[in-house]
Design a protein around this motif. Structure first.
Motif, mmCIF file in Angstrom:
data_model
loop_
_atom_site.group_PDB
_atom_site.id
_atom_site.type_symbol
_atom_site.label_atom_id
_atom_site.label_comp_id
_atom_site.label_asym_id
_atom_site.label_seq_id
_atom_site.Cartn_x
_atom_site.Cartn_y
_atom_site.Cartn_z
ATOM 1 N N VAL A 665 48.314 83.654 24.453
ATOM 2 C CA VAL A 665 47.562 84.114 25.666
ATOM 3 C C VAL A 665 48.149 83.796 26.754
ATOM 4 O O VAL A 665 48.887 83.041 26.792
ATOM 5 N N LYS A 666 47.972 84.410 28.062
ATOM 6 C CA LYS A 666 48.502 83.909 29.152
ATOM 7 C C LYS A 666 48.422 82.779 29.554
ATOM 8 O O LYS A 666 49.337 82.013 30.082
ATOM 9 N N TRP A 667 47.275 81.904 29.154
ATOM 10 C CA TRP A 667 47.279 80.769 29.827
ATOM 11 C C TRP A 667 47.567 79.606 29.023
ATOM 12 O O TRP A 667 47.513 78.362 28.977
ATOM 13 N N TRP A 668 48.427 79.822 27.551
ATOM 14 C CA TRP A 668 48.703 79.113 26.635
ATOM 15 C C TRP A 668 49.931 79.422 26.068
ATOM 16 O O TRP A 668 50.180 80.549 25.533
ATOM 17 N N SER A 669 51.049 78.568 26.139
ATOM 18 C CA SER A 669 52.259 78.712 25.326
ATOM 19 C C SER A 669 52.662 77.519 24.481
ATOM 20 O O SER A 669 52.277 76.486 24.847
ATOM 21 N N LEU A 670 53.066 77.873 23.386
ATOM 22 C CA LEU A 670 53.229 76.838 22.269
ATOM 23 C C LEU A 670 54.913 76.908 21.660
ATOM 24 O O LEU A 670 55.460 78.012 21.436
ATOM 25 N N TYR A 671 55.535 75.880 21.864
ATOM 26 C CA TYR A 671 56.694 75.731 21.151
ATOM 27 C C TYR A 671 56.776 74.712 20.106
ATOM 28 O O TYR A 671 56.001 73.627 20.046
ATOM 29 N N ILE A 672 57.248 75.100 18.855
ATOM 30 C CA ILE A 672 57.123 74.274 17.786
ATOM 31 C C ILE A 672 58.500 74.240 16.900
ATOM 32 O O ILE A 672 59.032 75.315 16.735
ATOM 33 N N GLY A 673 59.303 73.138 16.738
ATOM 34 C CA GLY A 673 60.717 73.234 15.938
ATOM 35 C C GLY A 673 60.415 72.157 14.757
ATOM 36 O O GLY A 673 59.778 71.119 14.888
ATOM 37 N N GLY A 674 61.199 72.537 13.752
ATOM 38 C CA GLY A 674 61.096 71.676 12.564
ATOM 39 C C GLY A 674 62.528 71.752 11.841
ATOM 40 O O GLY A 674 63.265 72.553 12.083
ATOM 41 N N ASN A 675 62.992 70.582 11.170
ATOM 42 C CA ASN A 675 64.062 70.497 10.559
ATOM 43 C C ASN A 675 63.714 69.517 9.095
ATOM 44 O O ASN A 675 63.047 68.554 9.177
ATOM 45 N N VAL A 676 64.143 69.981 8.063
ATOM 46 C CA VAL A 676 64.103 69.524 6.647
ATOM 47 C C VAL A 676 65.483 69.511 6.075
ATOM 48 O O VAL A 676 66.059 70.545 5.983
ATOM 49 N N TYR A 677 65.859 68.388 5.579
ATOM 50 C CA TYR A 677 67.034 68.428 4.726
ATOM 51 C C TYR A 677 67.205 67.344 3.884
ATOM 52 O O TYR A 677 66.525 66.284 3.722
ATOM 53 N N ASN A 678 68.087 67.538 2.697
ATOM 54 C CA ASN A 678 68.434 66.523 1.753
ATOM 55 C C ASN A 678 69.628 65.822 2.158
ATOM 56 O O ASN A 678 70.570 66.772 2.265
ATOM 57 N N TYR A 679 69.518 64.589 2.218
ATOM 58 C CA TYR A 679 70.759 63.999 2.381
ATOM 59 C C TYR A 679 71.076 62.954 1.264
ATOM 60 O O TYR A 679 70.222 62.411 0.621
ATOM 61 N N ARG A 680 72.483 63.085 0.994
ATOM 62 C CA ARG A 680 72.993 62.417 -0.106
ATOM 63 C C ARG A 680 74.306 61.731 0.005
ATOM 64 O O ARG A 680 75.234 62.278 0.482
ATOM 65 N N ILE A 703 59.392 66.982 13.015
ATOM 66 C CA ILE A 703 58.571 68.191 13.598
ATOM 67 C C ILE A 703 58.519 67.884 14.982
ATOM 68 O O ILE A 703 58.310 66.456 15.433
ATOM 69 N N ASN A 704 58.981 68.593 15.864
ATOM 70 C CA ASN A 704 58.788 68.509 17.480
ATOM 71 C C ASN A 704 57.898 69.530 17.876
ATOM 72 O O ASN A 704 58.159 70.843 17.685
ATOM 73 N N THR A 705 56.692 69.464 18.543
ATOM 74 C CA THR A 705 55.854 70.488 19.217
ATOM 75 C C THR A 705 55.942 70.185 20.701
ATOM 76 O O THR A 705 55.553 69.005 20.962
ATOM 77 N N ASN A 706 55.247 71.269 21.186
ATOM 78 C CA ASN A 706 55.222 71.237 22.761
ATOM 79 C C ASN A 706 54.486 72.524 23.138
ATOM 80 O O ASN A 706 54.447 73.499 22.862
ATOM 81 N N SER A 707 52.936 72.008 23.751
ATOM 82 C CA SER A 707 52.122 72.916 24.052
ATOM 83 C C SER A 707 51.622 72.917 25.569
ATOM 84 O O SER A 707 51.388 71.972 25.891
ATOM 85 N N ASN A 708 51.619 73.940 26.243
ATOM 86 C CA ASN A 708 51.302 74.121 27.689
ATOM 87 C C ASN A 708 49.957 74.974 27.940
ATOM 88 O O ASN A 708 50.081 75.989 27.208
ATOM 89 N N PHE A 709 49.198 74.426 28.786
ATOM 90 C CA PHE A 709 47.934 75.064 29.225
ATOM 91 C C PHE A 709 48.048 75.248 30.598
ATOM 92 O O PHE A 709 48.151 74.129 31.338
ATOM 93 N N LYS A 710 47.772 76.336 31.051
ATOM 94 C CA LYS A 710 47.556 76.633 32.714
ATOM 95 C C LYS A 710 46.053 76.549 32.658
ATOM 96 O O LYS A 710 45.416 77.540 32.284
ATOM 97 N N LEU A 711 45.726 75.504 33.574
ATOM 98 C CA LEU A 711 44.237 75.668 33.886
ATOM 99 C C LEU A 711 43.890 76.192 35.080
ATOM 100 O O LEU A 711 42.746 76.118 35.386
ATOM 101 N N GLY A 712 44.602 76.774 35.906
ATOM 102 C CA GLY A 712 44.450 77.548 37.175
ATOM 103 C C GLY A 712 44.527 76.895 38.286
ATOM 104 O O GLY A 712 44.377 75.226 38.451
ATOM 105 N N ASP A 713 44.615 77.516 39.648
ATOM 106 C CA ASP A 713 44.569 76.791 40.720
ATOM 107 C C ASP A 713 45.892 75.658 40.816
ATOM 108 O O ASP A 713 45.585 74.458 41.378
ATOM 109 N N GLY A 714 46.929 76.179 40.161
ATOM 110 C CA GLY A 714 48.012 74.972 40.456
ATOM 111 C C GLY A 714 48.041 73.892 39.392
ATOM 112 O O GLY A 714 48.904 73.000 39.287
ATOM 113 N N TRP A 715 46.871 73.995 38.596
ATOM 114 C CA TRP A 715 46.797 72.689 37.409
ATOM 115 C C TRP A 715 47.390 73.322 36.086
ATOM 116 O O TRP A 715 47.231 74.248 35.632
#
Length: 821
Positions: A665-680, A703-715
């Motif tokens: 939605v216009k007031w919410w943006s979400l970024y999510i990133g992940g990495n899984v690996y086998n190390y030997r 896992i890295n996530t980042n969530s932005n919320f626009k609250l209106g009136d510059g908030w």
């Protein structure tokens, strides 16, 4: 050897110059509000008769685009860039063999860009290209007032551990570029000096082309800093202050957190001048708990020395940067820059030890004692560097660039290790003092040429790198003891590195297929001189580094890509220095002058999907590592461990990284990133002449996530989480590491002022955040240490922006000296 490289480089450049250009359309795309270049704008050419797509291109960092191999006819152009009004250019007629220059085409910001609240929400937060992923730094509000590492740790294939170490796909070894300039330094040190507020974009190159230095098994991170966006004067200023600590770790003093940064730019006519400065004081409170034992099979004794106490850091750095670019005409550009900076760090470890010795066979207690160890390690770094660059653009749009960079760094400090009686700590039982002086000088010379051939671009170049380091290390023990190998703990260690390299690569586009392939040849020699060894330790290397990348558009919104790159993890002088330092009461640190570099083969296969509400990508990757560099432990004495660098035989990494940018939605943006690996990791380890075998493997994820919320009136409000799971090492494992953050922001006066409240390292008394346990073991030792860092930190960040700052600024950053800090 030098003359051969120079001759080969000149021959490559001369060969390119004879190629002729074919009919094409060129132009520049700029932002109308500031007349600044728009990078990554999409330019498409359509046939007038049936509106069929004929060719397409993306603009480069200067806004340039090029459409080639066109048949005579009538066309129209469509220019797209997210957040701007689409522009069409009609009546574009091309004759056979003609080269048509459309000049500068301006795009107007869309209505959403003109709305103050929607400014950040409508900018592209992530872009996937054939050779890299590009992320907008401004989307991570929790990094404001911090440094580049606070931005980096949010990317999908990047993770940060409790010691502040940054890893890309599980590797802490990667090449850092500042505005495309290589920084052959320790990543953590150089990135900690760059303010987050000065960063515009971060480019993550996981399978780099032959054009780049092959350093870094994790790939390349290129950081683009801000500069003035419009003609005239631009300025951005930020201040940060920390609120009182919410917790008490029993440290001697409360941490101090404050700082600020200022960037100014003047752009007019042929001149573009930038200057910046920053000061950051960012102390860290902390605590550690450890348990160690060693076994002496000769005497039959088991020695335990559990410990606990303060582990805190006082840290500050300040720096000034300046650069000037002069463009007398469209064909020539001159630029120069300078950097002066200082970094300071004092690590205090006040630890209480409970030592005991018992018989291995029956567990009978032989002796026990308690003492207090006060360990203060102080490091200073004074840095100066300068760079000069020149670029010439020929009439056929080919370019020739030359650059030179010089650095002089003074590194010095000491470690003071005191064993005190307990509980009356006034009596000094033993004091070990390790002072050092470690100056560095280095320079880099580059020559690059690029020319458009057919539907692609051919690039070639030559580079010479040279650095020297003259280290002097002291060692004294009070009261004096009879130590047979005491002379090995003091003296001098010098190192010199020289690298010649030449490369060529070709990149282009054929209908739905983008491609890139190249080859780099490198000759490197390394010499280490030691005061106690008359024979120098030499290593000569001659290697080829091939690379290839493909990107294919299956359909409009789906693309697949594949890449291969050969890389090298070089040794730094810290890893090569064998003179031991008494890092702690229980630890000696030392390197190996014969340590080998690691060679890495990288292969990846991925897909990218763009849709109306966002984008997503996924990439499978594989790494084979020859001679991986390891930091391992061995027993020096009953209560002292050696911590040394050595090579293992081989290691492999197989993993999947994925990321998504969504705006449900216009007031919410979400970024999510992940990495899984086998190390030997497997094969033989040689530790101070003793060989043992290792075979350790496990799955790791982050896992890295980042969530932005626009609250209106510059908030606006933001929350993010960084999580790193348990990781295997050559002799044990590192525990999981969790860091949640949140921020609340308010903008004023059309966005020129901003105020942000940051809540970092959220824990709320759950004792889950900012904790990391490191465990290693061997036949005759076991060690585990739990590092507990400060949580629930509150910061206030204030910002002011006079005219917008964006784009690339050629403010230089440390090239060599930070590596050894």
């Amino acid at each position: 050897m030098n003359y051969r490289f120079i001759f080969l480089s000149i021959l490559l450049l001369a060969t390119q110059a004879v190629w002729a250009q074919k009919a094409s359309i060129t132009g520049i795309v700029n932002d109308k509000s500031g007349n600044r270049p728009l990078e990554y704008a999409s330019v498409s050419l359509f046939r007038n008769s049936d509106s069929s797509l004929v060719a397409g291109s993306l603009t480069d960092a200067k806004g340039n685009f090029l459409l080639e191999k066109l048949a005579p006819g009538n066309y129209y152009l469509r220019i797209l860039f997210m957040g701007y009004t689409t522009r069409f250019v009609g009546n574009v007629s091309v004759a056979a063999g003609q080269r048509l220059d459309l000049g500068v085409r301006l795009l107007e910001p869309g209505s959403s860009m003109l709305d103050q609240v929607n400014i950040t929400g409508t900018q592209q937060n992530a872009i996937n290209r054939i050779d890299k992923q590009v992320y907008r730094a401004g989307q991570f509000e929790s990094a404001k007032g911090g440094n580049a590492m606070d931005v980096l740790k949010n990317l999908p294939s990047v993770s940060m551990d409790g010691e502040g170490g940054i890893s890309v796909r599980g590797s802490s070894n990667f090449l850092v570029l500042i505005n495309g300039k290589p920084v052959v330094t320790d990543a953590r040190t150089v990135l900690s000096q760059l303010p987050a507020n000065a960063i515009e974009h971060i480019e993550l190159v996981t399978a780099p082309s032959a054009k780049y230095d092959p350093d870094g098994k994790g790939g390349i991170i290129n950081i683009t800093t801000k500069k003035g966006a419009t003609d005239g004067f631009s300025m951005a200023a930020n201040v940060m202050g920390g609120l009182p600590s919410t917790g008490d770790h029993g440290n001697k003093e409360k941490p101090k957190r404050f700082g600020g940064d200022l960037t100014v730019n003047f752009k007019k006519g042929k001149w573009d001048v930038s200057a910046g400065g920053n000061y950051t004081r960012n102390d860290n409170a902390g605590y550690r708990e450890g348990d160690v034992y060693t076994k002496n099979f000769t005497t039959g004794m088991l020695t335990r020395f559990p410990s606990s106490g303060e582990r805190s850091f006082d840290k500050y750095n300040y720096a000034g940067r300046a650069s000037a670019t002069f463009s007398p005409d469209s064909a020539n550009t001159f630029s120069a820059g300078a950097f002066v900076g200082k970094r300071y760090q004092a690590r205090l470890a006040d630890i209480l030890y409970h030592n005991s010795a018992s018989q291995i066979g029956n567990g009978e207690l032989v002796r026990e004692t308690t003492y207090f160890n006060s360990n203060l390690q102080t490091r200073y770094g004074n840095f100066f560097l300068g760079n000069i660059d020149y670029t010439h653009t020929f009439r056929n749009k080919s370019t020739l660039s030359a650059s030179a960079l010089f650095e002089n760094a003074r590194l010095y400090g000491n470690t003071r290790n005191k064993n005190l009686a307990y509980p009356e700590t006034g009596e000094v039982l033993q004091e070990v003092y390790n002072p050092y002086e470690n100056p560095i000088k280095g320079y880099r010379l580059k020559l690059d040429h690029a020319i458009h051939i057919g539907k692609g671009k051919l690039e070639s170049g030559y580079q010479f790198r040279h650095d020297t380091q003259e280290g002097t290390f002291g060692y004294s023990v009070t009261p004096a003891t009879s130590q047979p190998d005491a002379d090995r703990f003091r003296g001098s260690a010098s190192a010199a590195n020289r690298i010649h390299s030449v490369y060529t690569q070709y990149s282009g586009k054929l209908e739905k297929l983008e491609y890139q392939g190249g080859l780099r040849y490198e000759y490197a020699d390394r010499t280490v001189w030691l005061s106690y060894d008359p024979a120098p330790h030499r290593l000569d290397l001659s290697n080829l580094f091939p690379s290839a990348s493909l990107l294919y558009a299956i359909k409009k919104d789906w693309k697949v890509k594949a890449g291969y790159s050969k890389r090298i993890q070089r040794t730094n002088n810290y890893e090569l220095n064998p003179i031991p330092e008494r890092e702690h009461s229980e630890t000696l640190e030392q390197g190996d002058p014969d340590l080998l570099p690691s060679f890495i083969d990288l292969v990846e296969l991925g897909t990218v999907h763009n849709f109306k509400k966002g984008s997503l990508f996924g990439t499978l990757y594989f790494q084979h590592i020859k001679h991986p560099i390891q930091r391992v432990n061995s027993v020096y004495a009953d209560t002292i461990l050696n911590r040394v660098f050595t090579n293992a035989e081989a290691a492999t990494v197989f993993g999947l990284e994925a990321g998504a940018n969504l705006e449900p939605v216009k007031w919410w943006s979400l970024y999510i990133g992940g990495n899984v690996y086998n190390y030997r990791i497997k094969g033989d380890l040689t530790i101070l002449g003793i060989t043992s075998s290792v075979n350790n493997k496990d799955w790791v994820y982050s896992i890295n996530t980042n969530s932005n919320f626009k609250l209106g009136d510059g908030w606006s409000m933001q929350a993010n989480i960084n999580y790193l799971s348990v990781r295997p090492t050559a002799q044990g494992e590192d525990s999981r590491f969790l860091v949640p953050n949140a921020s609340l922001k308010k903008t004023f006066f059309d966005g020129r002022f901003s105020a942000t409240l940051q809540w970092q390292n959220i824990d709320l008394g759950m004792q889950q955040t900012q904790r990391q346990r490191i465990t290693t073991s061997g036949r005759d030792f076991y060690t585990t240490t739990n590092y507990i860092y400060e949580t629930d930190v509150f910061l206030i960040h204030l910002g002011y922006n006079l005219n917008r700052l964006s784009g690339k600024s050629k403010l230089p950053a440390s090239e060599i000296g930070d590596k050894e800090f």
